[in-house]
Design an enzyme around this catalytic site. Sequence first.
Site: not given
Ligand code: NDP
Length: 480
Positions: A151, A249, A283, A461
């Site tokens: 995002n 996070e 988020c 963080e």
């Molecule tokens: P995901 O959890 O799908 O993915 C996040 C990252 O983790 C991506 O790089 C993804 O790779 C990777 N990933 C997925 N599966 C695994 C695994 N089994 N082991 C290790 N890494 C893995 O989230 P999104 O990318 O869809 O992002 C949206 C989410 O992030 C929302 O829930 C949002 O709220 C949260 N978010 C939280 C924030 C915070 O600070 N609290 C800030 C911004 C977003 P790939 O892309 O290839 O699937």
Amino acid sequence: MQNIQNYINGEYSNPIQELWIDNYNPANGEVYSQIPNSQSDDVEAAYTAAKSAFKEWSNTTLEKRSRIMLKISELIEANLDKLAEAESKDNGKPIWLAKAVDIPRASSNFRFFANAITQFASESHESVGQNAINYTLRQPIGIVGCISPWNLPLYLFTWKIAPAIAAGNCVVAKPSEVTPMTAYLLGDICTQAGLPKGVLNIVHGLGGSTGQAIVAHPDIKAISFTGGTVTGAHIAKVAAPMFKKLSLELGGKNPNIIFADCDYDDMLTTTVRSSFANQGQICLCGSRIFVEETIYEKFKADFVERVKNLKVGHPSAADTKVGALVSKPHLEKVMSYIDIAKEEGGNVLCGGNKITVEGYENGYYLEPTVIEVPTDECRVNQEEIFGPVVTIMPFKTEEEVLQMANKVKYGLSSTLWTNNLKRTMRMSNQLHAGIVWVNTWLMRDLRTPFGGVKDSGVGREGGFEALRFFTEPKNVCIKY
Ligand code: NDP
């Protein structure tokens, strides 16, 4: 077609097994590049490079580390246009937003931690009467893994990498597979800035394979992850038997609580932003809007009018306020929640439909959507949608809204609109959230702790919290 490569040991390289994934431009639905589908052998190569760089980097003076990081920060700024264009093309966000916020913030992340590390002090304790002094070393962990979402691609990627390397660690990092482009460009910037080979290694690929290989690597001792709650829980499970340090996070379903005594115009303008900035894919977006009943009807009319006027369009158009959603599956997920809302008795006050933007008919555009919900317990009010969809409902009392605000599994941020000081203090104390904004939203000071409670994550963080995460304290007790 621009192919992306991994950045390992200071050099760009193809994935070892030559496996590739298509990368889509969400604004037109077309494949425009291919990215490595890295496997565990690529992660191993990144780890090996990081390991060979660690001894020297962890012994590099703070001044030198800081100087290199400041140079990275400068080069990000110097490449603002190129990076913003790449971010917008990958993610679908308006290009002006990437230029005004995402890329400058990535630069600030390096600048901030370049300075913070020079101020990061450890403790000492004199054991009075025992002729002993204790001092605490803050040593880098070694090789750490950083995994970030799509995002706010470069913004969140660098928010992890900068404190990690500032503290003397070497990094194996994976950006989201759907938004890899700016992380790819960062490799070259790091080389130009003189970051020694192997300090930062970037492997691209899928979460389930590349990400999983980083998390499961026995010698990558800490994982800083931002992403969804389900993924976070999975990572915690994989990492726990190896006793890895974890910073998670995760998702949010943040309340935006509006009292009648607020500064109305300011609240209205900010609420439009906190609902739909970055297509609602932040988020921290205030996706559950609770309005005191005495101003509910007025707010509803004013808010819907403003939302209807938000221009949805191609990310490169200067007047676009809402760009494309990040991917087709994500658009479908967000739209499925609009159907769920209707089934649960929700009233769609505006939006709710996919939009066709002329010339970009296959892009992933959705109207900003406001849904009046009958109860705070319906699914659209409980589950993270992560798109341009918000719910609104009225409340009568402070107690009632506090209860509704806290009745979700998440606890990332809350926004409160009121000019009543005592209420501000009462509510800020009781809201389940890692961050409370009062009469503002998304105002960030990088020194402050950032993170959530409950299913929104573990750890913080920002500022010295990040430097504490990326170091191990070691107490030394000397008797004299
Ligand atoms: P995901 O959890 O799908 O993915 C996040 C990252 O983790 C991506 O790089 C993804 O790779 C990777 N990933 C997925 N599966 C695994 C695994 N089994 N082991 C290790 N890494 C893995 O989230 P999104 O990318 O869809 O992002 C949206 C989410 O992030 C929302 O829930 C949002 O709220 C949260 N978010 C939280 C924030 C915070 O600070 N609290 C800030 C911004 C977003 P790939 O892309 O290839 O699937």
